[in-house]
Design a protein around this motif. Sequence first.
Motif, PDB file in Angstrom:
ATOM      1  N   MET A 116      -6.769   7.519 -14.595  1.00 44.20           N
ATOM      2  CA  MET A 116      -5.982   8.358 -13.683  1.00 44.20           C
ATOM      3  C   MET A 116      -6.174   9.833 -14.052  1.00 44.20           C
ATOM      4  SD  MET A 116      -1.904   8.470 -13.407  1.00 44.20           S
ATOM      5  CE  MET A 116      -1.877   6.866 -14.184  1.00 44.20           C
ATOM      6  N   THR A 117      -6.450  10.687 -13.064  1.00 46.04           N
ATOM      7  CA  THR A 117      -6.629  12.105 -13.383  1.00 46.04           C
ATOM      8  C   THR A 117      -5.266  12.792 -13.449  1.00 46.04           C
ATOM      9  OG1 THR A 117      -7.050  12.354 -11.033  1.00 46.04           O
ATOM     10  CG2 THR A 117      -8.953  12.440 -12.477  1.00 46.04           C
ATOM     11  N   GLU A 118      -5.216  13.853 -14.274  1.00 46.64           N
ATOM     12  CA  GLU A 118      -3.967  14.589 -14.506  1.00 46.64           C
ATOM     13  C   GLU A 118      -3.335  15.066 -13.207  1.00 46.64           C
ATOM     14  OE1 GLU A 118      -2.192  15.998 -17.337  1.00 46.64           O
ATOM     15  OE2 GLU A 118      -2.996  14.130 -18.120  1.00 46.64           O
ATOM     16  N   SER A 119      -4.214  15.559 -12.285  1.00 51.49           N
ATOM     17  CA  SER A 119      -3.681  16.273 -11.136  1.00 51.49           C
ATOM     18  C   SER A 119      -3.393  15.367  -9.941  1.00 51.49           C
ATOM     19  CB  SER A 119      -4.681  17.350 -10.721  1.00 51.49           C
ATOM     20  OG  SER A 119      -5.894  16.721 -10.379  1.00 51.49           O
ATOM     21  N   SER A 120      -3.507  14.049 -10.091  1.00 52.08           N
ATOM     22  CA  SER A 120      -3.300  13.170  -8.936  1.00 52.08           C
ATOM     23  C   SER A 120      -1.919  13.358  -8.333  1.00 52.08           C
ATOM     24  CB  SER A 120      -3.427  11.710  -9.352  1.00 52.08           C
ATOM     25  OG  SER A 120      -4.751  11.393  -9.534  1.00 52.08           O
ATOM     26  N   LEU A 121      -1.874  13.470  -7.008  1.00 53.71           N
ATOM     27  CA  LEU A 121      -0.584  13.483  -6.313  1.00 53.71           C
ATOM     28  C   LEU A 121      -0.064  12.061  -6.197  1.00 53.71           C
ATOM     29  CD1 LEU A 121      -1.327  15.792  -3.277  1.00 53.71           C
ATOM     30  CD2 LEU A 121       0.051  16.316  -5.281  1.00 53.71           C
ATOM     31  N   LEU A 122      -1.016  11.157  -6.001  1.00 48.43           N
ATOM     32  CA  LEU A 122      -0.658   9.752  -5.837  1.00 48.43           C
ATOM     33  C   LEU A 122      -1.628   8.910  -6.656  1.00 48.43           C
ATOM     34  CD1 LEU A 122       0.906   7.509  -4.252  1.00 48.43           C
ATOM     35  CD2 LEU A 122      -0.921   7.621  -2.555  1.00 48.43           C
ATOM     36  N   SER A 123      -1.063   8.068  -7.505  1.00 51.30           N
ATOM     37  CA  SER A 123      -1.900   7.133  -8.273  1.00 51.30           C
ATOM     38  C   SER A 123      -1.421   5.730  -7.988  1.00 51.30           C
ATOM     39  CB  SER A 123      -1.761   7.383  -9.766  1.00 51.30           C
ATOM     40  OG  SER A 123      -2.039   8.713 -10.064  1.00 51.30           O
ATOM     41  N   VAL A 124      -2.312   4.949  -7.439  1.00 55.73           N
ATOM     42  CA  VAL A 124      -1.974   3.573  -7.083  1.00 55.73           C
ATOM     43  C   VAL A 124      -2.933   2.666  -7.834  1.00 55.73           C
ATOM     44  CG1 VAL A 124      -1.792   1.929  -5.188  1.00 55.73           C
ATOM     45  CG2 VAL A 124      -1.368   4.338  -4.749  1.00 55.73           C
ATOM     46  N   LYS A 125      -2.390   1.761  -8.630  1.00 57.63           N
ATOM     47  CA  LYS A 125      -3.261   0.830  -9.345  1.00 57.63           C
ATOM     48  C   LYS A 125      -2.696  -0.573  -9.208  1.00 57.63           C
ATOM     49  CE  LYS A 125      -5.873   0.566 -13.564  1.00 57.63           C
ATOM     50  NZ  LYS A 125      -5.701   0.693 -15.000  1.00 57.63           N
ATOM     51  N   GLU A 126      -3.525  -1.478  -8.703  1.00 60.32           N
ATOM     52  CA  GLU A 126      -3.146  -2.893  -8.571  1.00 60.32           C
ATOM     53  C   GLU A 126      -1.839  -3.065  -7.793  1.00 60.32           C
ATOM     54  OE1 GLU A 126      -4.876  -5.691  -9.433  1.00 60.32           O
ATOM     55  OE2 GLU A 126      -6.515  -4.288  -9.799  1.00 60.32           O
ATOM     56  N   LEU A 127      -1.752  -2.363  -6.690  1.00 61.96           N
ATOM     57  CA  LEU A 127      -0.565  -2.482  -5.822  1.00 61.96           C
ATOM     58  C   LEU A 127      -0.583  -3.846  -5.120  1.00 61.96           C
ATOM     59  CD1 LEU A 127       1.827  -0.837  -4.349  1.00 61.96           C
ATOM     60  CD2 LEU A 127       0.162  -0.548  -2.512  1.00 61.96           C
ATOM     61  N   ARG A 128       0.540  -4.520  -5.205  1.00 66.02           N
ATOM     62  CA  ARG A 128       0.678  -5.813  -4.509  1.00 66.02           C
ATOM     63  C   ARG A 128       1.926  -5.811  -3.662  1.00 66.02           C
ATOM     64  NH1 ARG A 128      -2.799  -9.440  -6.891  1.00 66.02           N
ATOM     65  NH2 ARG A 128      -3.607  -8.405  -8.718  1.00 66.02           N
ATOM     66  N   VAL A 129       1.841  -6.469  -2.529  1.00 67.02           N
ATOM     67  CA  VAL A 129       3.048  -6.715  -1.729  1.00 67.02           C
ATOM     68  C   VAL A 129       3.182  -8.226  -1.639  1.00 67.02           C
ATOM     69  CG1 VAL A 129       4.186  -6.403   0.491  1.00 67.02           C
ATOM     70  CG2 VAL A 129       2.712  -4.593  -0.398  1.00 67.02           C
ATOM     71  N   LEU A 130       4.330  -8.725  -2.074  1.00 65.49           N
ATOM     72  CA  LEU A 130       4.556 -10.175  -2.114  1.00 65.49           C
ATOM     73  C   LEU A 130       5.675 -10.538  -1.161  1.00 65.49           C
ATOM     74  CD1 LEU A 130       4.623  -9.596  -5.810  1.00 65.49           C
ATOM     75  CD2 LEU A 130       3.018 -11.278  -4.963  1.00 65.49           C
ATOM     76  N   HIS A 131       5.590 -11.733  -0.602  1.00 62.30           N
ATOM     77  CA  HIS A 131       6.713 -12.225   0.188  1.00 62.30           C
ATOM     78  C   HIS A 131       6.893 -13.711  -0.088  1.00 62.30           C
ATOM     79  CE1 HIS A 131       4.864 -14.289   3.922  1.00 62.30           C
ATOM     80  NE2 HIS A 131       4.035 -14.354   2.927  1.00 62.30           N
ATOM     81  N   ALA A 132       8.038 -14.224   0.331  1.00 64.16           N
ATOM     82  CA  ALA A 132       8.331 -15.631   0.053  1.00 64.16           C
ATOM     83  C   ALA A 132       7.592 -16.495   1.072  1.00 64.16           C
ATOM     84  CB  ALA A 132       9.832 -15.871   0.144  1.00 64.16           C
ATOM     85  N   GLY A 133       6.657 -17.290   0.600  1.00 61.21           N
ATOM     86  CA  GLY A 133       5.934 -18.226   1.465  1.00 61.21           C
ATOM     87  C   GLY A 133       6.526 -19.619   1.321  1.00 61.21           C
ATOM     88  N   PRO A 134       5.975 -20.585   2.052  1.00 64.41           N
ATOM     89  CA  PRO A 134       6.533 -21.940   2.004  1.00 64.41           C
ATOM     90  C   PRO A 134       6.414 -22.574   0.613  1.00 64.41           C
ATOM     91  CG  PRO A 134       4.537 -21.845   3.370  1.00 64.41           C
ATOM     92  CD  PRO A 134       4.879 -20.451   2.998  1.00 64.41           C
ATOM     93  N   TYR A 135       5.430 -22.145  -0.196  1.00 59.74           N
ATOM     94  CA  TYR A 135       5.249 -22.738  -1.530  1.00 59.74           C
ATOM     95  C   TYR A 135       5.560 -21.739  -2.635  1.00 59.74           C
ATOM     96  CZ  TYR A 135       2.771 -25.878   1.559  1.00 59.74           C
ATOM     97  OH  TYR A 135       2.447 -26.698   2.604  1.00 59.74           O
ATOM     98  N   GLY A 136       6.437 -20.795  -2.350  1.00 60.15           N
ATOM     99  CA  GLY A 136       6.778 -19.787  -3.370  1.00 60.15           C
ATOM    100  C   GLY A 136       6.227 -18.440  -2.949  1.00 60.15           C
ATOM    101  N   GLU A 137       6.365 -17.488  -3.874  1.00 63.88           N
ATOM    102  CA  GLU A 137       5.973 -16.124  -3.535  1.00 63.88           C
ATOM    103  C   GLU A 137       4.452 -16.017  -3.409  1.00 63.88           C
ATOM    104  OE1 GLU A 137       8.243 -12.156  -4.792  1.00 63.88           O
ATOM    105  OE2 GLU A 137       7.112 -13.073  -6.399  1.00 63.88           O
ATOM    106  N   GLU A 138       3.988 -15.320  -2.378  1.00 61.76           N
ATOM    107  CA  GLU A 138       2.546 -15.132  -2.219  1.00 61.76           C
ATOM    108  C   GLU A 138       2.255 -13.675  -1.857  1.00 61.76           C
ATOM    109  OE1 GLU A 138       2.334 -16.866   2.358  1.00 61.76           O
ATOM    110  OE2 GLU A 138       1.857 -18.185   0.675  1.00 61.76           O
TER     111      GLU A 138
END
Length: 324
Positions: A1-23
């Motif tokens: 990550m660089t010092e001056s980053s306004l936004l640093s996103v690493k390994e962003l995940r969005v999970l929701h509850a599926g029929p067999y658990g969180e996916e």
Amino acid sequence: MTESSLLSVKELRVLHAGPYGEEALVHGVSFEVSPRQTVAIVGESGSGKSLSALAIMRLTGPGMRVTAETLRIGTVDVLSLRESELRDIRGERIAIVFQNPMSSLNPVLSVGHQLTQAIRAHERLDRRRARERAVELLALVEVPEPHRRFEQYPFELSGGTLQRVTIAMALSAQPDLLIADEPTTALDATLQAQIMELLKKRQGDLGMGLLLISHDLAVVAHAADEVVVMYGGRVVEHGDVRSVFHGPLHPYTRALLATVKEMSSDDDGELHPIPGLPPRLDRLPVGCPFAPRCPMAVERCRVEPPSLDAAREGHEVACHRWDE
Ligand SMILES: Nc1ncnc2c1ncn2[C@@H]1O[C@H](COP(=O)(O)OP(=O)(O)OP(=O)(O)O)[C@@H](O)[C@H]1O
Ligand code: SF4
Ligand SMILES: [Mg+2]
């Protein structure tokens, strides 16, 4: 990550509850945005572009959980913030403009009322000063007759003027980073070009970072420094816009570019739609998500998801066969 980053996103995940658990719907998205830089996210409908943008602002709907190794706006760790702290960050550090201006405007309040409210949410100004500032903002986004528009209601304005008003709202607290999610798709070609030019001008004046989500590869080629190509909730290619658009390494990026006349490398002058449909984010195939549509797919692709690896300086790709 660089010092001056306004936004640093690493390994962003969005999970929701599926029929067999969180996916996962979004699977480990990573990129950074620096001051004055424009990073574009491209990909077909349903590839997870908006979901990723909403996750960055922690605005995903109920039932969704956002995780990340890093999710930082400047030096602020977004995932550790309480709701009240998030409200301060939204607007002041990071603001968003959506495709449909009416999703950010209240139809029963005048433009001026909404703008002054937005201004006073972040700055202690009396009514008169806030009003002056609102009119200044309308002029800044090149709304004609800003004093008159101030008094009007959203239904009295054209689509292009409405989108300028939502940009004025987004700029009202002088955010460091602006996310623009398909800001021009609802507009005709001339207005699209004007709004993009306006965004780039204001970005230049204010030194903002811009995260631009767009279907329009020609707009991206013109406006962005870096591009993130998403497919099936993953990043499949990422790099400097010239490197990715002139030397695409992922079969999906090549297929996307072949759908745009000006950008296709095929000599036959024909446009080539991508056969098949993108997968549902909650029904991804086991291996590479693009395998069912990929002309280069081999057995390995159907069982082993490719990881995103550096192929060249500043250019990453997730494909088992990128170098063939
Ligand atoms: N709660 C949910 N459960 C299952 N799937 C969901 C849920 N919320 C969103 N999705 C799926 O995620 C996808 C949303 O992706 P997103 O809105 O990020 O797409 P996009 O890349 O922005 O597409 P577009 O270009 O059409 O705006 C949708 O196709 C939808 O099916
Ligand atoms: S990993 Fe295989 S299926 Fe996926 S894009 Fe590469 S060649 Fe095609
Ligand atoms: Mg979207």
